[in-house]
Scaffold this active site. Structure first.
Site, mmCIF file in Angstrom:
data_model
loop_
_atom_site.group_PDB
_atom_site.id
_atom_site.type_symbol
_atom_site.label_atom_id
_atom_site.label_comp_id
_atom_site.label_asym_id
_atom_site.label_seq_id
_atom_site.Cartn_x
_atom_site.Cartn_y
_atom_site.Cartn_z
ATOM 1 N N GLU A 165 3.969 -7.639 2.693
ATOM 2 C CA GLU A 165 4.890 -7.913 1.584
ATOM 3 C C GLU A 165 6.316 -8.080 2.089
ATOM 4 O OE1 GLU A 165 7.061 -4.647 -0.552
ATOM 5 O OE2 GLU A 165 5.056 -3.760 -0.581
ATOM 6 N N THR B 154 9.167 -5.053 -4.458
ATOM 7 C CA THR B 154 10.344 -4.868 -5.309
ATOM 8 C C THR B 154 10.385 -5.939 -6.398
ATOM 9 O OG1 THR B 154 11.446 -4.089 -3.283
ATOM 10 C CG2 THR B 154 12.785 -4.163 -5.258
ATOM 11 N N LYS C 188 0.483 2.425 -6.215
ATOM 12 C CA LYS C 188 1.428 2.709 -5.133
ATOM 13 C C LYS C 188 2.170 3.998 -5.483
ATOM 14 C CE LYS C 188 5.917 0.997 -3.533
ATOM 15 N NZ LYS C 188 6.874 -0.129 -3.576
ATOM 16 N N GLY D 279 7.263 8.092 3.444
ATOM 17 C CA GLY D 279 6.926 9.378 4.047
ATOM 18 C C GLY D 279 5.534 9.431 4.654
ATOM 19 N N GLY E 189 6.855 0.892 5.747
ATOM 20 C CA GLY E 189 8.113 0.154 5.806
ATOM 21 C C GLY E 189 8.830 0.332 7.123
#
Length: 201
Positions: A33, A62, A122, A152, A172
């Protein structure tokens, strides 16, 4: 093997999109993504879709508005990931034939997402929910509901999340930060794939 790892490339630019796409695919990560708060995200996504073909599922993160979903559908995106649970976005995503991964934290949000057609949940930010929180939610969620820890979650704690029943991860900054080369991404991706495979073995 299709791993339930979504690479989150926040800050990616069109110029680096294709080499990094190849680095991820070659490492075994095939869900990618590009968050819409990245530079020229639609250009990157369109180029990545054309380049990857059927080798990967390419989409956006997002995603907050139906208009964004519609634009993504126009350029051939396959996946919509959001930080929140907005039923209109979920329904528009499914109507356009794309995969939907809305952000949730509570039971109410999780069930709302599933009722509106989400393909996976998610859990964001995952470190706030924690493995104990996920384990509690798994007790009431439908067994088939896919769950992803985002924020995390990384190679050091994959096994803890898997023990709690997670289906996969959104990764990420552990896989990409602005300025990372394709070589750096390839190295990080290889470590993540190894840890993932060991956790699910």
């Amino acid at each position: 093997m299709s791993r339930e790892i979504i690479a989150i490339l926040r800050g990616l630019t069109p110029a680096e999109a294709l080499p990094i796409t190849d680095a991820l695919i070659n490492a075994g990560i095939t869900k990618i993504e590009v968050p819409l708060n990245s530079p020229d995200p639609f250009d990157s996504i369109a180029a990545m879709r054309a380049h990857a073909g059927d080798r990967a599922v390419i989409g956006a993160g997002t995603v907050l508005e139906v208009a964004q979903v519609e634009k993504l559908a126009e350029i051939g995106a396959q996946m919509v990931v959001s930080p929140d649970c907005f039923p209109d976005v979920i329904r528009a995503t499914k109507a356009a034939g794309m995969l939907s991964f809305p952000g949730v934290m509570t039971p109410s949000e999780a069930f709302s997402a599933l009722r509106n057609g989400a393909d996976g949940l998610k859990f964001f930010p995952g470190f706030k929910l924690g493995v104990d929180g996920l384990k509690a939610l798994k007790a009431v969620l439908p067994p088939a509901a896919k769950t992803y820890a985002v924020g995390g979650a990384g190679p050091a704690n994959f096994s803890d999340w898997v023990a709690a029943g997670v289906s996969g991860f959104g990764i990420g900054s552990n896989i990409y930060k602005p300025g990372y080369s394709a070589g750096q991404v390839a190295e990080l991706a290889a470590e993540i794939v190894t840890a993932y495979d060991e956790a699910f073995a």
